[in-house]
Design a protein around this motif. Structure first.
Motif, PDB file in Angstrom:
ATOM      1  N   ILE A  20      37.324  -8.525  26.893  1.00  0.00           N
ATOM      2  CA  ILE A  20      37.249  -8.578  25.433  1.00  0.00           C
ATOM      3  C   ILE A  20      38.630  -8.764  24.826  1.00  0.00           C
ATOM      4  O   ILE A  20      38.833  -9.581  23.916  1.00  0.00           O
ATOM      5  CB  ILE A  20      36.580  -7.307  24.886  1.00  0.00           C
ATOM      6  CG1 ILE A  20      35.112  -7.251  25.342  1.00  0.00           C
ATOM      7  CG2 ILE A  20      36.651  -7.261  23.366  1.00  0.00           C
ATOM      8  CD1 ILE A  20      34.435  -5.929  25.058  1.00  0.00           C
ATOM      9  N   ILE A  21      39.617  -8.013  25.328  1.00  0.00           N
ATOM     10  CA  ILE A  21      40.992  -8.131  24.813  1.00  0.00           C
ATOM     11  C   ILE A  21      41.533  -9.530  25.063  1.00  0.00           C
ATOM     12  O   ILE A  21      42.187 -10.126  24.191  1.00  0.00           O
ATOM     13  CB  ILE A  21      41.892  -7.059  25.461  1.00  0.00           C
ATOM     14  CG1 ILE A  21      41.458  -5.667  25.002  1.00  0.00           C
ATOM     15  CG2 ILE A  21      43.353  -7.300  25.112  1.00  0.00           C
ATOM     16  CD1 ILE A  21      42.121  -4.534  25.756  1.00  0.00           C
ATOM     17  N   ALA A  22      41.264 -10.067  26.246  1.00  0.00           N
ATOM     18  CA  ALA A  22      41.727 -11.420  26.556  1.00  0.00           C
ATOM     19  C   ALA A  22      41.137 -12.433  25.588  1.00  0.00           C
ATOM     20  O   ALA A  22      41.825 -13.345  25.112  1.00  0.00           O
ATOM     21  CB  ALA A  22      41.375 -11.767  27.999  1.00  0.00           C
ATOM     22  N   ALA A  36      30.850  -4.143  15.266  1.00  0.00           N
ATOM     23  CA  ALA A  36      29.816  -3.253  14.731  1.00  0.00           C
ATOM     24  C   ALA A  36      30.406  -2.418  13.606  1.00  0.00           C
ATOM     25  O   ALA A  36      31.286  -1.592  13.817  1.00  0.00           O
ATOM     26  CB  ALA A  36      29.272  -2.354  15.833  1.00  0.00           C
ATOM     27  N   HIS A  37      29.910  -2.625  12.391  1.00  0.00           N
ATOM     28  CA  HIS A  37      30.421  -1.964  11.185  1.00  0.00           C
ATOM     29  C   HIS A  37      30.049  -0.481  11.166  1.00  0.00           C
ATOM     30  O   HIS A  37      28.902  -0.098  11.404  1.00  0.00           O
ATOM     31  CB  HIS A  37      29.823  -2.672   9.963  1.00  0.00           C
ATOM     32  CG  HIS A  37      30.258  -2.117   8.651  1.00  0.00           C
ATOM     33  ND1 HIS A  37      29.363  -1.757   7.659  1.00  0.00           N
ATOM     34  CD2 HIS A  37      31.491  -1.871   8.147  1.00  0.00           C
ATOM     35  CE1 HIS A  37      30.018  -1.328   6.603  1.00  0.00           C
ATOM     36  NE2 HIS A  37      31.319  -1.375   6.868  1.00  0.00           N
ATOM     37  N   ARG A  38      31.025   0.361  10.847  1.00  0.00           N
ATOM     38  CA  ARG A  38      30.838   1.823  10.802  1.00  0.00           C
ATOM     39  C   ARG A  38      30.123   2.340  12.040  1.00  0.00           C
ATOM     40  O   ARG A  38      29.219   3.168  11.989  1.00  0.00           O
ATOM     41  CB  ARG A  38      30.104   2.242   9.525  1.00  0.00           C
ATOM     42  CG  ARG A  38      30.859   1.865   8.265  1.00  0.00           C
ATOM     43  CD  ARG A  38      30.210   2.415   7.004  1.00  0.00           C
ATOM     44  NE  ARG A  38      30.756   1.737   5.827  1.00  0.00           N
ATOM     45  CZ  ARG A  38      30.355   1.926   4.578  1.00  0.00           C
ATOM     46  NH1 ARG A  38      29.384   2.795   4.325  1.00  0.00           N
ATOM     47  NH2 ARG A  38      30.891   1.260   3.569  1.00  0.00           N
ATOM     48  N   ALA A  65      28.596  -4.727  21.711  1.00  0.00           N
ATOM     49  CA  ALA A  65      29.642  -4.909  20.710  1.00  0.00           C
ATOM     50  C   ALA A  65      30.980  -5.140  21.396  1.00  0.00           C
ATOM     51  O   ALA A  65      31.355  -4.416  22.322  1.00  0.00           O
ATOM     52  CB  ALA A  65      29.735  -3.691  19.806  1.00  0.00           C
ATOM     53  N   ASP A  66      31.716  -6.143  20.946  1.00  0.00           N
ATOM     54  CA  ASP A  66      33.075  -6.361  21.434  1.00  0.00           C
ATOM     55  C   ASP A  66      34.043  -5.404  20.757  1.00  0.00           C
ATOM     56  O   ASP A  66      34.999  -4.935  21.380  1.00  0.00           O
ATOM     57  CB  ASP A  66      33.507  -7.801  21.156  1.00  0.00           C
ATOM     58  CG  ASP A  66      32.599  -8.821  21.809  1.00  0.00           C
ATOM     59  OD1 ASP A  66      32.539  -8.853  23.043  1.00  0.00           O
ATOM     60  OD2 ASP A  66      31.926  -9.565  21.075  1.00  0.00           O
ATOM     61  N   ILE A  67      33.788  -5.154  19.475  1.00  0.00           N
ATOM     62  CA  ILE A  67      34.692  -4.348  18.665  1.00  0.00           C
ATOM     63  C   ILE A  67      33.863  -3.341  17.869  1.00  0.00           C
ATOM     64  O   ILE A  67      32.793  -3.675  17.345  1.00  0.00           O
ATOM     65  CB  ILE A  67      35.514  -5.231  17.699  1.00  0.00           C
ATOM     66  CG1 ILE A  67      36.293  -6.304  18.479  1.00  0.00           C
ATOM     67  CG2 ILE A  67      36.468  -4.390  16.860  1.00  0.00           C
ATOM     68  CD1 ILE A  67      36.902  -7.386  17.597  1.00  0.00           C
ATOM     69  N   LEU A  68      34.359  -2.131  17.774  1.00  0.00           N
ATOM     70  CA  LEU A  68      33.741  -1.080  16.963  1.00  0.00           C
ATOM     71  C   LEU A  68      34.633  -0.831  15.763  1.00  0.00           C
ATOM     72  O   LEU A  68      35.822  -0.560  15.923  1.00  0.00           O
ATOM     73  CB  LEU A  68      33.599   0.209  17.767  1.00  0.00           C
ATOM     74  CG  LEU A  68      32.863   0.105  19.098  1.00  0.00           C
ATOM     75  CD1 LEU A  68      33.169   1.301  19.969  1.00  0.00           C
ATOM     76  CD2 LEU A  68      31.364  -0.022  18.862  1.00  0.00           C
ATOM     77  N   ALA A 137      35.059  -1.227  24.849  1.00  0.00           N
ATOM     78  CA  ALA A 137      35.119  -2.037  23.627  1.00  0.00           C
ATOM     79  C   ALA A 137      36.438  -1.787  22.922  1.00  0.00           C
ATOM     80  O   ALA A 137      37.055  -0.722  23.079  1.00  0.00           O
ATOM     81  CB  ALA A 137      33.956  -1.690  22.694  1.00  0.00           C
ATOM     82  N   MET A 138      36.858  -2.769  22.119  1.00  0.00           N
ATOM     83  CA  MET A 138      37.999  -2.574  21.249  1.00  0.00           C
ATOM     84  C   MET A 138      37.548  -1.779  20.026  1.00  0.00           C
ATOM     85  O   MET A 138      36.354  -1.716  19.724  1.00  0.00           O
ATOM     86  CB  MET A 138      38.597  -3.922  20.826  1.00  0.00           C
ATOM     87  CG  MET A 138      39.102  -4.760  21.990  1.00  0.00           C
ATOM     88  SD  MET A 138      39.894  -6.298  21.451  1.00  0.00           S
ATOM     89  CE  MET A 138      41.492  -5.681  20.921  1.00  0.00           C
TER      90      MET A 138
END
Length: 582
Positions: A20-22, A36-38, A65-68, A137-138
């Motif tokens: 994910i970071i890459a 993913a929001h909130r 989700a890649d990012i939270l 996840a990020m």
């Protein structure tokens, strides 16, 4: 009635946080990252969870989700907790500002569920979130400015302790010179994303030139914003910067928001944003967006199948069976377009399940009626999983609600029963029940939730391979005990329950019925066959096949409805899954 139950297995993409970071740093990668929001608390096919809760975050991770995105606030004794508002009043059973409360006081509170009632969940700390997200996840840190030394010190201390500095995305709207000076004071490799709101193309280009950030968040109220001008897109390509856009509500994206997509126009929402250069989307509907991106070839894998959804929008019972018929009137259940949407809490879809006949607020005199779901498993529940539903119904001429003990035999109780019960298939025992406790034609839907802890307790002594059903029960009429009223009525809406492993998730969910193309489209799972049936009137024996068994074509199957199947009368269609293909 609406209820949901979700079982999750693995992350939708199976991606490690390193991957994910890459991708976050590779703007040429066509894989669209999803945020993913909130914490990802909303869902169209699962429970609505407390926002910014650990259960919501866990579900979002499992759903790929890649990012939270989480919101950081500092307590009076210097601890970072996750809370969107500056007060706890909206999302917990307490009141007051976060900054005036100690961590112990915050932890004594309980997050509220969608019904506004306290859950068992606490406000999470930033450390708890990073421990949960580590390696998975990020995490996008909202409400935290890198130019605030005290907040940065607290955040970096937690990130270093948990070994997650590389997973954090810092963001803010400070001038580029201030950001560079602040970041230079830390030895860590900090990932920073500038945020610009209703700005000019020149301002965005200047920020990209100055910082060369891995991503930039653009917020705009108008679809004609200069922030998405060709020179901005060109500069982002030159600096290797991904464009992050929030699809949450209209003022953030020029009207191209999540609700538009969920209402049936994803191309006008998510598709429009992608066409203007977005390669990171923050959403309230993670699974729906993930499915859309997969269909567009912009995600490696579809979101993992975690539940089976019965929305009844195809006008059929979708595998639910009437288990007890009455010779005196209401003999079956049908999908109905009754006008129940004006009652609160609002229901999710147009169709409801009601008795037939159903006359101006009441059905006919009847014996006990049962509508039984297909069987499913419950073992392996995760903390965020729940069965939730809303009951709607009444008792003729009575001002008193029906009463019952919570366990069986429900229909033998002195006052009858009107509601929903969890039934063990092996012996027919009822393990949980919820009855309607309000009567009258104008009453609201009654929300109920059985959380994972409640379900685990109910099935604690059962074998892992046990099957369960949900029974919609209306026990009024001549075979009810003495003293009950002569009739009752109950409605059911939008049901989701779990799916616990590979293979067929028991039944299919019809995703699209396109009147222009005259096509059915449904979720498709490898190794199974599907067959389309038609009925002119929804009668149980009126269904006839209009297709041969169709092999699975994941992620979605489509069937073009022959014109001869539609004329001269209206038709109802359903899809059934067959045995595994040899």
């Amino acid at each position: 009635m609406a209820f949901w139950l979700t079982i999750t297995t693995v992350s939708s993409d199976g991606a490690s946080v390193a991957e994910i970071i890459a991708r976050f740093h590779d703007s040429e990668d066509l894989h669209v990252l999803v945020t993913a929001h909130r914490g990802g608390y909303l869902s169209t096919s699962g429970a609505i969870l407390p926002e910014n809760s650990l259960t919501a975050i866990a579900r979002s991770i499992d759903h790929g989700a890649d990012i939270l995105e989480v919101d950081l606030r500092s307590t009076s004794d210097g601890h970072l907790v996750i809370m969107h508002d500056d007060t706890v009043s909206r999302t917990t059973n307490g009141s007051g500002t976060v900054s005036s409360m100690t961590l112990a006081q915050i932890k004594a509170l309980r997050l509220l569920g969608p019904d506004g009632k306290p859950t068992t969940q606490q406000v999470p700390t930033f450390a708890e979130v990073m421990a949960l997200a580590k390696g998975k996840a990020m995490v996008n840190l909202d409400k935290l400015e890198v130019t605030d030394p005290a907040s940065m010190a607290a955040a970096l201390n937690i990130l270093r302790t948990t070994g997650t500095v590389n997973q954090a995305i810092f963001k803010g709207s400070a001038p580029a010179t201030s950001v560079k000076a602040a970041l230079a004071s830390y030895p860590d490799q900090i990932q920073y994303m500038p945020v610009l709101t209703d700005s000019t193309a020149a301002a965005v280009v200047a920020m990209l030139d100055e910082l060369h950030p891995p991503a930039v968040e653009l917020i705009f109220a108008s679809a004609t914003t200069p922030m998405l001008a060709p020179e901005v897109i060109a500069k982002a390509k030159e600096t290797g910067t991904r464009i992050w856009i929030n699809s949450l509500w209209a003022s953030l994206n020029g009207g191209h928001h999540d609700d538009l997509a969920i209402a049936g126009n994803p191309d006008g929402s998510w598709g429009w944003l992608l066409g203007r250069g977005a390669s990171i989307l923050q959403t309230d509907y993670l699974t729906d967006l993930g499915t859309y991106l997969h269909r567009k070839g912009l995600r490696d894998n579809p979101p993992s199948v975690t539940s089976v959804n019965f929305d009844f929008r195809d006008g059929t019972l979708q595998g639910w069976q009437n288990a007890k018929s009455s010779p005196t009137g209401a003999t079956t259940f049908v999908a109905d377009t009754g006008t129940y949407g004006d009652r609160t809490p609002g229901v999710r879809d147009l169709y409801k399940i009601v008795h037939t006949p159903f006359l101006t607020g009441r059905d006919t005199y009847h014996q006990t009626l049962l509508l039984r779901s297909p069987e499913f498993h419950l073992h392996g529940l995760k903390d965020y999983q729940a069965i939730g539903f809303s009951l709607l119904g009444g008792i003729g001429g009575s001002a008193a609600a029906p009463s019952s003990d919570t366990l069986l035999p429900l229909i033998a109780k002195p006052a009858g029963f009107l509601g929903l019960a969890l039934r063990r298939s092996r012996d027919g025992a009822y393990l949980l029940s919820a009855r309607r406790n309000a009567t009258g034609q104008g009453q609201a839907w009654q929300a109920v939730t059985w959380d994972a802890a409640t379900l685990r307790t109910a099935i604690a002594n059962d074998q892992p391979d046990e099957n369960y059903t949900l029974d919609l029960i209306d026990a009024f009429g001549p075979d009810s005990p003495t003293g009950t009223v002569s009739w009752g009525w109950v409605a059911l809406d939008a049901v989701t329950y779990p799916w616990t492993g590979p293979g067929d998730p028991t039944t299919t969910s019809i995703r699209t019925f396109d009147l222009q193309q005259m096509a059915l489209e449904w979720s498709s799972y490898p190794g199974f066959t599907y067959q389309v049936y038609r009925s002119p009137d929804l009668s149980p024996d009126g269904w006839s096949p209009v297709s041969e068994p169709l092999p699975a074509t994941p992620p979605l199957n489509q069937f073009i409805i022959p014109a001869s199947s539609l004329s001269p009368h209206r038709g109802f269609f359903r899809v059934e899954s067959g045995d595994t293909a040899e």
